[in-house]
Design a protein around this motif. Sequence first.
Motif, PDB file in Angstrom:
ATOM      1  N   ARG A  98      13.812  43.129  -5.149  1.00  0.00           N
ATOM      2  CA  ARG A  98      13.233  41.914  -4.564  1.00  0.00           C
ATOM      3  C   ARG A  98      12.762  41.056  -5.729  1.00  0.00           C
ATOM      4  O   ARG A  98      11.950  41.501  -6.539  1.00  0.00           O
ATOM      5  CB  ARG A  98      12.057  42.235  -3.634  1.00  0.00           C
ATOM      6  N   LYS A  99      13.269  39.857  -5.783  1.00  0.00           N
ATOM      7  CA  LYS A  99      13.014  39.006  -6.946  1.00  0.00           C
ATOM      8  C   LYS A  99      11.965  37.952  -6.600  1.00  0.00           C
ATOM      9  O   LYS A  99      12.287  36.917  -6.026  1.00  0.00           O
ATOM     10  CB  LYS A  99      14.317  38.342  -7.410  1.00  0.00           C
ATOM     11  N   HIS A 100      10.739  38.247  -6.934  1.00  0.00           N
ATOM     12  CA  HIS A 100       9.629  37.309  -6.757  1.00  0.00           C
ATOM     13  C   HIS A 100       8.711  37.520  -7.958  1.00  0.00           C
ATOM     14  O   HIS A 100       8.111  38.590  -8.101  1.00  0.00           O
ATOM     15  CB  HIS A 100       8.886  37.573  -5.454  1.00  0.00           C
ATOM     16  N   PRO A 101       8.593  36.547  -8.853  1.00  0.00           N
ATOM     17  CA  PRO A 101       7.890  36.772 -10.123  1.00  0.00           C
ATOM     18  C   PRO A 101       6.466  37.307  -9.967  1.00  0.00           C
ATOM     19  O   PRO A 101       6.072  38.242 -10.680  1.00  0.00           O
ATOM     20  CB  PRO A 101       7.905  35.385 -10.781  1.00  0.00           C
ATOM     21  N   THR A 102       5.674  36.730  -9.056  1.00  0.00           N
ATOM     22  CA  THR A 102       4.292  37.177  -8.909  1.00  0.00           C
ATOM     23  C   THR A 102       4.224  38.598  -8.368  1.00  0.00           C
ATOM     24  O   THR A 102       3.489  39.440  -8.893  1.00  0.00           O
ATOM     25  CB  THR A 102       3.508  36.227  -7.987  1.00  0.00           C
ATOM     26  N   MET A 103       5.005  38.869  -7.317  1.00  0.00           N
ATOM     27  CA  MET A 103       4.973  40.207  -6.735  1.00  0.00           C
ATOM     28  C   MET A 103       5.500  41.249  -7.714  1.00  0.00           C
ATOM     29  O   MET A 103       4.990  42.375  -7.771  1.00  0.00           O
ATOM     30  CB  MET A 103       5.782  40.236  -5.437  1.00  0.00           C
ATOM     31  N   ARG A 104       6.488  40.892  -8.497  1.00  0.00           N
ATOM     32  CA  ARG A 104       7.003  41.873  -9.459  1.00  0.00           C
ATOM     33  C   ARG A 104       5.972  42.154 -10.558  1.00  0.00           C
ATOM     34  O   ARG A 104       5.800  43.287 -10.986  1.00  0.00           O
ATOM     35  CB  ARG A 104       8.318  41.404 -10.074  1.00  0.00           C
ATOM     36  N   SER A 105       5.270  41.107 -11.006  1.00  0.00           N
ATOM     37  CA  SER A 105       4.267  41.318 -12.054  1.00  0.00           C
ATOM     38  C   SER A 105       3.151  42.233 -11.570  1.00  0.00           C
ATOM     39  O   SER A 105       2.586  42.994 -12.351  1.00  0.00           O
ATOM     40  CB  SER A 105       3.692  39.970 -12.510  1.00  0.00           C
ATOM     41  N   ILE A 106       2.833  42.169 -10.279  1.00  0.00           N
ATOM     42  CA  ILE A 106       1.841  43.079  -9.710  1.00  0.00           C
ATOM     43  C   ILE A 106       2.413  44.480  -9.605  1.00  0.00           C
ATOM     44  O   ILE A 106       1.808  45.459 -10.054  1.00  0.00           O
ATOM     45  CB  ILE A 106       1.387  42.589  -8.316  1.00  0.00           C
ATOM     46  N   ALA A 107       3.599  44.597  -9.016  1.00  0.00           N
ATOM     47  CA  ALA A 107       4.185  45.912  -8.756  1.00  0.00           C
ATOM     48  C   ALA A 107       4.411  46.704 -10.033  1.00  0.00           C
ATOM     49  O   ALA A 107       4.273  47.936 -10.046  1.00  0.00           O
ATOM     50  CB  ALA A 107       5.498  45.749  -7.992  1.00  0.00           C
ATOM     51  N   GLU A 108       4.738  46.018 -11.100  1.00  0.00           N
ATOM     52  CA  GLU A 108       5.023  46.706 -12.354  1.00  0.00           C
ATOM     53  C   GLU A 108       3.791  47.398 -12.945  1.00  0.00           C
ATOM     54  O   GLU A 108       3.931  48.289 -13.781  1.00  0.00           O
ATOM     55  CB  GLU A 108       5.611  45.726 -13.372  1.00  0.00           C
ATOM     56  N   THR A 109       2.592  47.010 -12.522  1.00  0.00           N
ATOM     57  CA  THR A 109       1.370  47.644 -13.034  1.00  0.00           C
ATOM     58  C   THR A 109       0.985  48.878 -12.225  1.00  0.00           C
ATOM     59  O   THR A 109       0.053  49.588 -12.598  1.00  0.00           O
ATOM     60  CB  THR A 109       0.180  46.668 -13.003  1.00  0.00           C
ATOM     61  N   LEU A 110       1.675  49.137 -11.110  1.00  0.00           N
ATOM     62  CA  LEU A 110       1.249  50.165 -10.171  1.00  0.00           C
ATOM     63  C   LEU A 110       1.922  51.507 -10.436  1.00  0.00           C
ATOM     64  O   LEU A 110       3.133  51.580 -10.634  1.00  0.00           O
ATOM     65  CB  LEU A 110       1.555  49.730  -8.734  1.00  0.00           C
ATOM     66  N   THR A 111       1.122  52.559 -10.406  1.00  0.00           N
ATOM     67  CA  THR A 111       1.659  53.918 -10.425  1.00  0.00           C
ATOM     68  C   THR A 111       2.083  54.296  -9.007  1.00  0.00           C
ATOM     69  O   THR A 111       1.767  53.592  -8.035  1.00  0.00           O
ATOM     70  CB  THR A 111       0.605  54.913 -10.909  1.00  0.00           C
ATOM     71  N   ASP A 112       2.740  55.439  -8.876  1.00  0.00           N
ATOM     72  CA  ASP A 112       3.118  55.907  -7.539  1.00  0.00           C
ATOM     73  C   ASP A 112       1.880  56.123  -6.678  1.00  0.00           C
ATOM     74  O   ASP A 112       1.888  55.829  -5.471  1.00  0.00           O
ATOM     75  CB  ASP A 112       3.916  57.211  -7.634  1.00  0.00           C
ATOM     76  N   LYS A 113       0.817  56.616  -7.278  1.00  0.00           N
ATOM     77  CA  LYS A 113      -0.421  56.829  -6.509  1.00  0.00           C
ATOM     78  C   LYS A 113      -1.046  55.497  -6.094  1.00  0.00           C
ATOM     79  O   LYS A 113      -1.567  55.365  -4.979  1.00  0.00           O
ATOM     80  CB  LYS A 113      -1.420  57.651  -7.323  1.00  0.00           C
ATOM     81  N   ASP A 114      -0.998  54.510  -6.979  1.00  0.00           N
ATOM     82  CA  ASP A 114      -1.501  53.183  -6.626  1.00  0.00           C
ATOM     83  C   ASP A 114      -0.753  52.644  -5.409  1.00  0.00           C
ATOM     84  O   ASP A 114      -1.358  52.114  -4.468  1.00  0.00           O
ATOM     85  CB  ASP A 114      -1.319  52.206  -7.786  1.00  0.00           C
ATOM     86  N   VAL A 115       0.563  52.764  -5.433  1.00  0.00           N
ATOM     87  CA  VAL A 115       1.393  52.271  -4.328  1.00  0.00           C
ATOM     88  C   VAL A 115       1.015  52.983  -3.033  1.00  0.00           C
ATOM     89  O   VAL A 115       0.852  52.357  -1.975  1.00  0.00           O
ATOM     90  CB  VAL A 115       2.888  52.469  -4.640  1.00  0.00           C
ATOM     91  N   ALA A 116       0.844  54.305  -3.108  1.00  0.00           N
ATOM     92  CA  ALA A 116       0.484  55.069  -1.912  1.00  0.00           C
ATOM     93  C   ALA A 116      -0.882  54.661  -1.385  1.00  0.00           C
ATOM     94  O   ALA A 116      -1.077  54.517  -0.163  1.00  0.00           O
ATOM     95  CB  ALA A 116       0.514  56.569  -2.223  1.00  0.00           C
ATOM     96  N   ASP A 117      -1.855  54.463  -2.282  1.00  0.00           N
ATOM     97  CA  ASP A 117      -3.207  54.095  -1.859  1.00  0.00           C
ATOM     98  C   ASP A 117      -3.250  52.701  -1.230  1.00  0.00           C
ATOM     99  O   ASP A 117      -3.885  52.494  -0.187  1.00  0.00           O
ATOM    100  CB  ASP A 117      -4.167  54.150  -3.057  1.00  0.00           C
ATOM    101  N   ILE A 118      -2.602  51.741  -1.858  1.00  0.00           N
ATOM    102  CA  ILE A 118      -2.576  50.377  -1.327  1.00  0.00           C
ATOM    103  C   ILE A 118      -1.866  50.343   0.019  1.00  0.00           C
ATOM    104  O   ILE A 118      -2.320  49.689   0.974  1.00  0.00           O
ATOM    105  CB  ILE A 118      -1.896  49.424  -2.327  1.00  0.00           C
ATOM    106  N   SER A 119      -0.763  51.066   0.122  1.00  0.00           N
ATOM    107  CA  SER A 119       0.005  51.082   1.370  1.00  0.00           C
ATOM    108  C   SER A 119      -0.802  51.685   2.510  1.00  0.00           C
ATOM    109  O   SER A 119      -0.815  51.154   3.631  1.00  0.00           O
ATOM    110  CB  SER A 119       1.308  51.861   1.164  1.00  0.00           C
ATOM    111  N   ALA A 120      -1.496  52.798   2.241  1.00  0.00           N
ATOM    112  CA  ALA A 120      -2.333  53.432   3.267  1.00  0.00           C
ATOM    113  C   ALA A 120      -3.492  52.529   3.662  1.00  0.00           C
ATOM    114  O   ALA A 120      -3.872  52.451   4.840  1.00  0.00           O
ATOM    115  CB  ALA A 120      -2.846  54.773   2.753  1.00  0.00           C
ATOM    116  N   TYR A 121      -4.083  51.854   2.685  1.00  0.00           N
ATOM    117  CA  TYR A 121      -5.194  50.938   2.960  1.00  0.00           C
ATOM    118  C   TYR A 121      -4.777  49.865   3.964  1.00  0.00           C
ATOM    119  O   TYR A 121      -5.470  49.621   4.960  1.00  0.00           O
ATOM    120  CB  TYR A 121      -5.644  50.296   1.649  1.00  0.00           C
TER     121      TYR A 121
END
Length: 240
Positions: A98-121
């Motif tokens: 998915r090519k969106h500069p802002t969203m990619r800049s955020i996603a690139e800082t996230l670990t797998d655990k970060d992704v899981a925590d944000i998604s559950a939240y």
Amino acid sequence: MNKLLNTLFAVSVACATSLAWAQPATAPAQATNVAPATPAAGPTSPKSLEAKVAMCVGCHGIVGYKSSFPEVYRVPKIAGQSAKYIAAALNAYKAGDRKHPTMRSIAETLTDKDVADISAYYENLGRESRKAAPEKPSREPSAQVAALLQKAACASCHGANMSKPIDPSYPKIAGQYSEYLFVALKAYKTENNTTSGRNNGVMGAIAKQFSNAELKALANYVGSLDSEMQTVPEPRFHSH
């Protein structure tokens, strides 16, 4: 940590400047209504979860907030969306599918655990006030839209009510903002663009069957349905 802080600053600027009528309040961008999360592994302290969600609330915590890239549209409702889908979307931004500069800049800082925590939240956020979507669509489509829905076979993945996908990695789409749905559908048709578009074989094949006018008709109908999703306001932000 410095990379995370730099990203938070950059995202805050991008969100604050994308439209002049949506400004953050003077208090720091922190989530104060943190919902329970199901962490990937081990406990998650409220402070660390707040720091992770702080990257999201500047756009997704303001009711009616609009992005101006690649065109003006309300950012999607994500409170009540499936955690598995949110994780899939974040990982797609991270991978560049998915090519969106802002969203990619955020996603690139996230670990797998970060992704899981944000998604559950976000799956849990607003649960206490959430209304379940009806088993059938809350309104009947026009004959034109009914034909488009059948051709696209939307119900085969997203469910008859567009809110019970056959797999939680597929999104609930009933009641999502119609202009966001339209932008997303067009993104699956976009090719050879480094900053915009989405790579997904199934959705790409479906979207390319339709004109933009037909995609807009589909988006308008699906967006008009009753939704389980919402934008839960972040008290530290306000819109004008």
